[in-house]
Scaffold this active site. Sequence first.
Site, PDB file in Angstrom:
ATOM      1  N   ASP A   1     -10.205   2.798  15.354  1.00  0.00           N
ATOM      2  CA  ASP A   1      -9.841   3.414  14.666  1.00  0.00           C
ATOM      3  C   ASP A   1     -11.458   3.248  13.793  1.00  0.00           C
ATOM      4  OD1 ASP A   1      -7.461   2.875  15.058  1.00  0.00           O
ATOM      5  OD2 ASP A   1      -7.004   2.199  13.255  1.00  0.00           O
TER       6      ASP A   1
ATOM      7  N   GLU B   1      -0.742  10.916  14.613  1.00  0.00           N
ATOM      8  CA  GLU B   1      -1.433  10.122  12.566  1.00  0.00           C
ATOM      9  C   GLU B   1      -2.710  10.616  13.117  1.00  0.00           C
ATOM     10  OE1 GLU B   1      -0.336   6.459  13.502  1.00  0.00           O
ATOM     11  OE2 GLU B   1      -1.294   6.086  15.632  1.00  0.00           O
TER      12      GLU B   1
END
Length: 325
Positions: free
Chosen positions: A47, A214
Amino acid sequence: MWKRALVALLLGAAAVRPEPVPLATPTIPPAAFPNPGRVTGDIGVHDPSVVKRPDGSYLLVHTGDNITIKTSTDRTAWHNAGVVFPGGAPWTTSYTGGSASLWAPDISYRNGRYYLYYSASTFGSRNSAIFLATSTTGASGSWANQGMIISTTSSSNYNAIDPNLVVDAQGRWWLSFGSFWTGIKLIQLDPATGRRLGTSITGLAQRTGTTAIEAPFIFRHGSYYYLWVSFDACCQGASSTYRIMVGRSTSVTGPYVDRNGVAMTSGGGTQVLAGHGSVHGPGHQAVVPDSDAEVLYYHYYADNGAPLLGINLLGYDSAGWPFVY
Protein backbone atom coordinates in the site's frame (compact mmCIF):
# COMPACT_ATOMS: atom_id res chain seq x y z
CA MET A 1 43.41 18.38 -29.45
CA TRP A 2 40.17 19.95 -30.71
CA LYS A 3 38.40 16.57 -30.32
CA ARG A 4 39.45 16.36 -26.67
CA ALA A 5 38.31 19.94 -26.13
CA LEU A 6 34.95 19.13 -27.69
CA VAL A 7 34.50 16.03 -25.53
CA ALA A 8 35.41 18.04 -22.42
CA LEU A 9 32.91 20.71 -23.40
CA LEU A 10 30.15 18.14 -23.91
CA LEU A 11 30.93 16.41 -20.63
CA GLY A 12 30.87 19.72 -18.84
CA ALA A 13 27.51 20.55 -20.35
CA ALA A 14 26.15 17.19 -19.26
CA ALA A 15 27.38 17.74 -15.73
CA VAL A 16 25.33 20.91 -15.31
CA ARG A 17 22.26 19.72 -17.21
CA PRO A 18 19.05 20.50 -15.29
CA GLU A 19 16.25 18.05 -14.42
CA PRO A 20 15.13 15.77 -17.27
CA VAL A 21 13.11 17.48 -19.95
CA PRO A 22 9.51 16.27 -19.59
CA LEU A 23 8.75 13.40 -21.91
CA ALA A 24 6.11 13.84 -24.56
CA THR A 25 3.16 11.92 -23.13
CA PRO A 26 2.69 8.78 -25.24
CA THR A 27 -0.72 8.29 -26.84
CA ILE A 28 -0.40 4.68 -28.06
CA PRO A 29 -0.51 1.97 -25.36
CA PRO A 30 2.01 -0.87 -25.48
CA ALA A 31 0.81 -4.20 -26.85
CA ALA A 32 1.14 -5.86 -23.44
CA PHE A 33 1.47 -4.78 -19.84
CA PRO A 34 5.02 -3.56 -19.14
CA ASN A 35 6.97 -4.87 -16.19
CA PRO A 36 7.56 -2.46 -13.30
CA GLY A 37 10.40 -0.01 -13.74
CA ARG A 38 13.74 -0.70 -12.06
CA VAL A 39 13.89 -0.05 -8.32
CA THR A 40 16.59 -1.04 -5.82
CA GLY A 41 17.28 -1.14 -2.11
CA ASP A 42 14.48 -1.41 0.45
CA ILE A 43 11.62 -2.14 -1.92
CA GLY A 44 9.44 -4.42 0.22
CA VAL A 45 6.24 -2.36 0.47
CA HIS A 46 2.50 -2.79 0.82
CA ASP A 47 0.00 0.00 0.00
CA PRO A 48 2.59 2.62 -1.00
CA SER A 49 1.93 6.36 -1.04
CA VAL A 50 4.55 8.80 -2.30
CA VAL A 51 5.14 12.54 -2.24
CA LYS A 52 7.88 14.51 -3.97
CA ARG A 53 9.51 16.80 -1.42
CA PRO A 54 10.43 20.46 -1.97
CA ASP A 55 14.12 19.47 -2.30
CA GLY A 56 13.29 17.05 -5.15
CA SER A 57 13.67 13.85 -3.14
CA TYR A 58 10.91 11.33 -2.48
CA LEU A 59 9.12 10.28 0.69
CA LEU A 60 7.19 7.00 0.69
CA VAL A 61 4.98 5.60 3.44
CA HIS A 62 3.32 2.20 3.52
CA THR A 63 1.37 -0.25 5.64
CA GLY A 64 3.36 -1.61 8.58
CA ASP A 65 3.85 -1.40 12.33
CA ASN A 66 3.43 2.29 13.19
CA ILE A 67 3.59 3.08 9.42
CA THR A 68 6.88 2.51 7.63
CA ILE A 69 8.83 5.34 5.94
CA LYS A 70 11.19 5.05 2.97
CA THR A 71 13.12 7.74 1.10
CA SER A 72 14.80 8.11 -2.28
CA THR A 73 16.78 10.81 -4.05
CA ASP A 74 16.19 9.49 -7.56
CA ARG A 75 12.94 7.42 -7.55
CA THR A 76 15.03 4.28 -8.11
CA ALA A 77 17.08 3.53 -4.97
CA TRP A 78 14.94 3.37 -1.79
CA HIS A 79 16.07 3.30 1.82
CA ASN A 80 14.29 2.61 5.10
CA ALA A 81 13.87 5.75 7.23
CA GLY A 82 12.14 4.55 10.38
CA VAL A 83 8.45 4.75 11.20
CA VAL A 84 5.93 7.54 11.60
CA PHE A 85 5.18 6.74 15.24
CA PRO A 86 8.30 5.25 16.90
CA GLY A 87 6.54 5.46 20.27
CA GLY A 88 3.43 3.71 18.99
CA ALA A 89 -0.08 5.00 18.33
CA PRO A 90 -2.19 3.95 21.35
CA TRP A 91 -5.18 5.97 20.11
CA THR A 92 -5.64 3.39 17.33
CA THR A 93 -5.51 0.12 19.25
CA SER A 94 -9.25 -0.13 19.94
CA TYR A 95 -9.61 -0.56 16.16
CA THR A 96 -6.55 -2.75 15.55
CA GLY A 97 -7.20 -5.25 18.33
CA GLY A 98 -3.99 -4.11 20.00
CA SER A 99 -1.83 -4.54 16.90
CA ALA A 100 0.69 -1.87 15.93
CA SER A 101 -0.03 -2.44 12.23
CA LEU A 102 -1.56 0.63 10.58
CA TRP A 103 -2.83 0.47 7.04
CA ALA A 104 -2.93 2.28 3.73
CA PRO A 105 -1.37 5.64 4.60
CA ASP A 106 -1.92 8.54 2.20
CA ILE A 107 0.73 11.29 2.23
CA SER A 108 0.70 14.71 0.60
CA TYR A 109 2.44 18.07 1.01
CA ARG A 110 0.24 21.15 1.30
CA ASN A 111 1.05 24.67 2.46
CA GLY A 112 4.43 23.76 3.95
CA ARG A 113 3.14 20.75 5.86
CA TYR A 114 2.88 17.01 5.30
CA TYR A 115 -0.56 15.48 5.77
CA LEU A 116 -0.87 11.78 6.51
CA TYR A 117 -4.26 10.05 6.54
CA TYR A 118 -4.16 6.40 7.58
CA SER A 119 -6.38 3.49 8.61
CA ALA A 120 -6.80 1.42 11.76
CA SER A 121 -8.76 -1.83 11.51
CA THR A 122 -8.49 -5.62 11.43
CA PHE A 123 -8.89 -7.86 8.41
CA GLY A 124 -12.51 -8.17 7.27
CA SER A 125 -13.86 -5.83 9.96
CA ARG A 126 -15.88 -2.62 9.72
CA ASN A 127 -14.76 -1.58 13.20
CA SER A 128 -12.45 0.87 11.46
CA ALA A 129 -11.24 4.46 11.60
CA ILE A 130 -9.25 6.93 9.56
CA PHE A 131 -6.88 9.24 11.43
CA LEU A 132 -4.77 12.27 10.48
CA ALA A 133 -1.19 13.16 11.43
CA THR A 134 0.83 16.19 10.31
CA SER A 135 4.51 17.10 10.19
CA THR A 136 6.67 19.92 8.89
CA THR A 137 9.55 17.58 7.94
CA GLY A 138 8.03 14.15 7.30
CA ALA A 139 10.77 12.53 9.39
CA SER A 140 10.27 9.63 11.77
CA GLY A 141 9.03 10.83 15.16
CA SER A 142 8.05 14.30 13.89
CA TRP A 143 4.38 13.52 13.33
CA ALA A 144 1.64 15.04 15.49
CA ASN A 145 -1.62 13.17 15.99
CA GLN A 146 -4.54 15.29 14.76
CA GLY A 147 -7.20 12.79 15.75
CA MET A 148 -9.89 10.75 14.05
CA ILE A 149 -11.50 11.88 10.80
CA ILE A 150 -14.22 9.25 10.34
CA SER A 151 -15.05 5.82 11.76
CA THR A 152 -17.38 2.91 11.05
CA THR A 153 -18.84 0.04 13.08
CA SER A 154 -20.15 -3.43 12.32
CA SER A 155 -23.56 -1.87 11.61
CA SER A 156 -22.17 0.48 8.93
CA ASN A 157 -22.72 -0.41 5.27
CA TYR A 158 -19.29 0.92 4.25
CA ASN A 159 -15.78 0.72 5.69
CA ALA A 160 -13.58 3.61 6.87
CA ILE A 161 -10.20 2.51 5.51
CA ASP A 162 -8.00 3.33 2.49
CA PRO A 163 -8.10 7.15 2.60
CA ASN A 164 -6.94 9.53 -0.13
CA LEU A 165 -6.85 13.33 -0.03
CA VAL A 166 -7.64 15.26 -3.22
CA VAL A 167 -7.80 19.02 -3.69
CA ASP A 168 -10.10 20.06 -6.53
CA ALA A 169 -9.67 22.86 -9.06
CA GLN A 170 -11.52 25.27 -6.75
CA GLY A 171 -9.18 24.52 -3.83
CA ARG A 172 -11.72 22.44 -1.92
CA TRP A 173 -10.41 19.44 0.05
CA TRP A 174 -11.99 15.99 -0.17
CA LEU A 175 -11.23 12.56 1.25
CA SER A 176 -12.13 9.42 -0.69
CA PHE A 177 -12.03 6.07 1.09
CA GLY A 178 -13.69 2.67 1.23
CA SER A 179 -13.22 -1.06 1.03
CA PHE A 180 -15.79 -3.71 0.04
CA TRP A 181 -19.43 -3.50 1.25
CA THR A 182 -21.04 -0.50 -0.54
CA GLY A 183 -17.73 0.62 -1.96
CA ILE A 184 -16.01 3.97 -2.35
CA LYS A 185 -17.19 7.11 -0.52
CA LEU A 186 -16.27 10.81 -0.50
CA ILE A 187 -16.44 13.39 2.30
CA GLN A 188 -15.41 17.04 2.33
CA LEU A 189 -12.59 18.34 4.53
CA ASP A 190 -11.75 21.72 6.01
CA PRO A 191 -8.53 22.98 4.34
CA ALA A 192 -7.65 24.90 7.51
CA THR A 193 -7.53 21.77 9.66
CA GLY A 194 -7.61 18.75 7.34
CA ARG A 195 -10.58 17.49 9.35
CA ARG A 196 -14.10 16.64 8.21
CA LEU A 197 -16.35 19.46 7.05
CA GLY A 198 -20.07 18.81 7.44
CA THR A 199 -21.78 15.43 7.53
CA SER A 200 -22.55 14.64 3.87
CA ILE A 201 -21.16 11.50 2.26
CA THR A 202 -21.22 10.68 -1.45
CA GLY A 203 -21.00 7.26 -3.05
CA LEU A 204 -18.47 7.16 -5.91
CA ALA A 205 -18.08 3.50 -6.91
CA GLN A 206 -19.51 0.10 -6.08
CA ARG A 207 -19.21 -3.39 -7.59
CA THR A 208 -22.17 -5.51 -8.67
CA GLY A 209 -22.10 -9.25 -8.06
CA THR A 210 -19.07 -8.83 -5.80
CA THR A 211 -18.09 -6.14 -3.31
CA ALA A 212 -14.36 -6.37 -4.02
CA ILE A 213 -13.42 -2.73 -4.63
CA GLU A 214 -11.09 -0.58 -2.51
CA ALA A 215 -8.02 1.70 -2.45
CA PRO A 216 -9.44 4.82 -4.17
CA PHE A 217 -7.14 7.51 -5.49
CA ILE A 218 -8.47 10.61 -7.27
CA PHE A 219 -6.13 12.47 -9.62
CA ARG A 220 -6.94 15.44 -11.86
CA HIS A 221 -5.52 15.37 -15.39
CA GLY A 222 -6.69 17.91 -17.93
CA SER A 223 -10.42 18.53 -17.58
CA TYR A 224 -11.13 15.22 -15.84
CA TYR A 225 -10.87 13.78 -12.36
CA TYR A 226 -9.75 10.14 -12.63
CA LEU A 227 -10.90 7.74 -9.91
CA TRP A 228 -8.38 4.93 -9.59
CA VAL A 229 -9.42 1.83 -7.63
CA SER A 230 -8.31 -1.75 -7.05
CA PHE A 231 -10.65 -4.62 -7.92
CA ASP A 232 -10.65 -8.18 -6.53
CA ALA A 233 -8.43 -9.88 -3.93
CA CYS A 234 -5.44 -8.37 -2.16
CA CYS A 235 -3.14 -9.82 0.45
CA GLN A 236 -2.88 -13.42 -0.79
CA GLY A 237 0.70 -13.32 -2.02
CA ALA A 238 1.21 -14.71 -5.50
CA SER A 239 -2.44 -15.85 -5.48
CA SER A 240 -3.67 -12.25 -5.25
CA THR A 241 -5.98 -11.14 -8.05
CA TYR A 242 -5.80 -7.39 -7.41
CA ARG A 243 -5.95 -5.26 -10.56
CA ILE A 244 -5.96 -1.54 -11.18
CA MET A 245 -9.06 0.10 -12.66
CA VAL A 246 -10.07 3.65 -13.50
CA GLY A 247 -13.07 5.83 -14.33
CA ARG A 248 -13.40 9.56 -14.82
CA SER A 249 -15.69 12.53 -14.25
CA THR A 250 -15.66 16.27 -14.89
CA SER A 251 -16.59 16.75 -11.21
CA VAL A 252 -14.65 15.48 -8.19
CA THR A 253 -17.96 14.30 -6.70
CA GLY A 254 -18.86 12.27 -9.79
CA PRO A 255 -20.56 10.61 -11.48
CA TYR A 256 -17.55 8.56 -12.61
CA VAL A 257 -17.86 6.35 -15.70
CA ASP A 258 -15.55 3.97 -17.49
CA ARG A 259 -14.44 3.96 -21.14
CA ASN A 260 -17.72 2.31 -22.15
CA GLY A 261 -19.83 4.82 -20.26
CA VAL A 262 -20.74 2.41 -17.46
CA ALA A 263 -21.16 4.18 -14.13
CA MET A 264 -18.66 3.15 -11.47
CA THR A 265 -21.58 3.04 -9.03
CA SER A 266 -22.90 0.19 -11.22
CA GLY A 267 -19.72 -1.83 -11.38
CA GLY A 268 -17.95 0.14 -14.11
CA GLY A 269 -14.19 0.42 -14.41
CA THR A 270 -11.57 0.35 -17.17
CA GLN A 271 -8.62 -1.93 -16.50
CA VAL A 272 -5.18 -0.29 -16.58
CA LEU A 273 -2.93 -2.94 -15.04
CA ALA A 274 -3.38 -6.58 -14.01
CA GLY A 275 -1.19 -9.52 -13.10
CA HIS A 276 1.19 -10.79 -15.78
CA GLY A 277 4.22 -13.05 -15.73
CA SER A 278 5.89 -12.75 -12.33
CA VAL A 279 3.87 -9.65 -11.42
CA HIS A 280 0.96 -10.84 -9.29
CA GLY A 281 -1.94 -8.78 -7.98
CA PRO A 282 -0.82 -5.20 -8.71
CA GLY A 283 -2.87 -2.65 -6.81
CA HIS A 284 -3.30 -0.01 -4.12
CA GLN A 285 -2.13 2.57 -6.58
CA ALA A 286 -1.16 6.23 -6.29
CA VAL A 287 -0.54 8.76 -9.08
CA VAL A 288 2.13 11.43 -8.55
CA PRO A 289 3.14 14.09 -11.09
CA ASP A 290 6.89 14.37 -11.60
CA SER A 291 9.32 16.33 -13.75
CA ASP A 292 9.35 13.74 -16.53
CA ALA A 293 5.86 12.23 -16.44
CA GLU A 294 2.94 11.27 -14.25
CA VAL A 295 4.01 8.25 -12.23
CA LEU A 296 1.92 5.30 -11.07
CA TYR A 297 3.09 3.72 -7.80
CA TYR A 298 1.62 0.43 -6.58
CA HIS A 299 2.51 -2.81 -4.88
CA TYR A 300 2.57 -6.26 -6.44
CA TYR A 301 3.59 -9.74 -5.31
CA ALA A 302 6.59 -11.69 -6.52
CA ASP A 303 6.46 -15.42 -7.25
CA ASN A 304 7.51 -16.09 -3.64
CA GLY A 305 4.62 -13.96 -2.33
CA ALA A 306 6.71 -10.98 -1.19
CA PRO A 307 5.06 -7.56 -1.70
CA LEU A 308 7.24 -5.23 -3.75
CA LEU A 309 7.18 -1.64 -4.99
CA GLY A 310 6.00 -1.16 -8.56
CA ILE A 311 6.58 2.02 -10.56
CA ASN A 312 5.49 2.82 -14.11
CA LEU A 313 4.93 5.98 -16.12
CA LEU A 314 1.51 6.98 -17.43
CA GLY A 315 0.45 7.85 -20.95
CA TYR A 316 -3.00 8.87 -22.24
CA ASP A 317 -4.56 7.64 -25.45
CA SER A 318 -6.34 9.83 -27.99
CA ALA A 319 -9.58 9.56 -25.99
CA GLY A 320 -7.86 10.63 -22.80
CA TRP A 321 -7.73 7.24 -21.05
CA PRO A 322 -4.56 6.40 -19.10
CA PHE A 323 -2.22 3.47 -19.69
CA VAL A 324 1.08 2.35 -18.19
CA TYR A 325 4.35 2.18 -20.08
